[in-house]
Scaffold this motif. Structure first.
Motif, PDB file in Angstrom:
ATOM      1  N   ARG A  16       0.839  -1.209   0.000  1.00 29.77           N
ATOM      2  CA  ARG A  16       0.000   0.000   0.000  1.00 29.77           C
ATOM      3  C   ARG A  16       0.867   1.249   0.000  1.00 29.77           C
ATOM      4  O   ARG A  16       0.589   2.212  -0.719  1.00 29.77           O
ATOM      5  N   ASP A  17       1.935   1.235   0.810  1.00 30.47           N
ATOM      6  CA  ASP A  17       2.829   2.391   0.854  1.00 30.47           C
ATOM      7  C   ASP A  17       3.513   2.601  -0.490  1.00 30.47           C
ATOM      8  O   ASP A  17       3.677   3.731  -0.948  1.00 30.47           O
ATOM      9  N   LYS A  22       4.119   5.736  -5.399  1.00 32.22           N
ATOM     10  CA  LYS A  22       4.156   5.821  -6.864  1.00 32.22           C
ATOM     11  C   LYS A  22       3.106   6.801  -7.379  1.00 32.22           C
ATOM     12  O   LYS A  22       3.376   7.596  -8.289  1.00 32.22           O
ATOM     13  N   ARG A  23       1.914   6.763  -6.800  1.00 30.44           N
ATOM     14  CA  ARG A  23       0.865   7.708  -7.210  1.00 30.44           C
ATOM     15  C   ARG A  23       1.287   9.143  -6.920  1.00 30.44           C
ATOM     16  O   ARG A  23       1.048  10.052  -7.725  1.00 30.44           O
ATOM     17  N   ALA A  28       3.064  14.421  -8.839  1.00 32.85           N
ATOM     18  CA  ALA A  28       4.051  15.499  -8.772  1.00 32.85           C
ATOM     19  C   ALA A  28       4.745  15.678 -10.118  1.00 32.85           C
ATOM     20  O   ALA A  28       4.969  16.809 -10.569  1.00 32.85           O
ATOM     21  N   ALA A  29       5.071  14.561 -10.776  1.00 36.94           N
ATOM     22  CA  ALA A  29       5.743  14.630 -12.071  1.00 36.94           C
ATOM     23  C   ALA A  29       4.845  15.292 -13.111  1.00 36.94           C
ATOM     24  O   ALA A  29       5.308  16.105 -13.920  1.00 36.94           O
ATOM     25  N   ARG A  30       3.586  14.951 -13.078  1.00 37.39           N
ATOM     26  CA  ARG A  30       2.654  15.556 -14.035  1.00 37.39           C
ATOM     27  C   ARG A  30       2.584  17.067 -13.846  1.00 37.39           C
ATOM     28  O   ARG A  30       2.598  17.833 -14.816  1.00 37.39           O
ATOM     29  N   LEU A  56      13.771   7.104  -5.065  1.00 31.20           N
ATOM     30  CA  LEU A  56      12.605   6.260  -5.299  1.00 31.20           C
ATOM     31  C   LEU A  56      12.087   6.369  -6.724  1.00 31.20           C
ATOM     32  O   LEU A  56      11.400   5.478  -7.210  1.00 31.20           O
ATOM     33  N   ILE A  57      12.414   7.458  -7.408  1.00 28.79           N
ATOM     34  CA  ILE A  57      12.022   7.576  -8.820  1.00 28.79           C
ATOM     35  C   ILE A  57      12.711   6.482  -9.621  1.00 28.79           C
ATOM     36  O   ILE A  57      12.101   5.834 -10.480  1.00 28.79           O
ATOM     37  N   GLY A  58      13.992   6.282  -9.343  1.00 30.07           N
ATOM     38  CA  GLY A  58      14.712   5.200 -10.008  1.00 30.07           C
ATOM     39  C   GLY A  58      14.156   3.835  -9.648  1.00 30.07           C
ATOM     40  O   GLY A  58      14.069   2.941 -10.496  1.00 30.07           O
TER      41      GLY A  58
END
Length: 209
Positions: A16-17, A22-23, A28-30, A56-58
């Motif tokens: 869940r975390d 990821k969401r 944020a990226a959008r 964490l993006i990687g």
């Protein structure tokens, strides 16, 4: 609680975390890609807006390109399409300002189009999803090309009305009058083309003296 149940509960919490992280990174990226464009968007800025670590993006996406590709796929998911049976509804939606749930898709496109790699990612996404789905709904020859034309018309009207705020297209008094014109333009491409009369063909073969 047994050790097995504790382990299962902990694994579920981590899943869940992970999904929530990821969401948050995608959201944020959008926002950052839409505001700054692909080239100017920084991974550190994206991570900070998501309230997480840049590393964490990687872990979740592998690279900036992959993150952008997922953002683009999400942004284009509900792109307004003009299927043959929906040209009137599409014309009304475009001219009344009724936008999809993700109206920032065009801004994302415009602000990232100067990047060769970003343009390639966006073009591939459109061709694999929106264009392919629309082409499947068209009958007759040149379906893919006609689908691209329909998407271009819709994007152009959206740009003029909702981004540049054309006075002619944002005037509520004009909406009902302009819908038939836009519908006719969409119909001209979406409808099955009539076969050209034999006499309309032009013989371009070399002429003998």
């Amino acid at each position: 609680m047994t050790e097995t149940k504790q382990h299962a509960s902990g694994a579920e919490a981590r899943r869940r975390d992970s999904a929530a992280t990821k969401r948050a990174l995608l959201a944020a990226a959008r926002e950052v890609f839409t505001r700054q464009g692909y080239d100017n968007a920084g991974l550190r800025d994206i991570a900070q807006r998501a309230g997480t670590d840049k590393r964490l993006i990687g872990r979740y996406f592998g690279s900036k390109e992959n993150l952008f590709a997922e953002v683009v796929a999400e942004a284009y998911e509900k792109m307004l399409l003009s299927a043959p049976e929906a040209t009137h509804a599409t014309a009304v939606a475009l001219l009344s300002g009724a936008e999809p749930d993700n109206p920032d898709g065009l801004l994302l496109t415009l602000r990232s189009a100067s990047s060769e790699r970003a343009a390639e990612i966006m073009r591939d996404s459109i061709e694999r999803t929106c264009e392919a789905a629309l082409a499947d709904a068209l009958i007759g020859p040149d379906a893919v090309g006609r689908a691209a034309l329909l998407l271009s018309i819709c994007a152009g009207v959206h740009l003029q009305r909702n981004i540049l705020h054309s006075r002619s297209l944002t005037n509520a008094d004009n909406t009902d009058r302009l819908v038939p014109y836009l519908k006719a333009a969409l119909d001209a491409i979406a409808a099955t083309p009539a076969a050209a009369p034999a006499g309309d063909s032009v013989d371009q073969s070399p002429q003998s003296d």
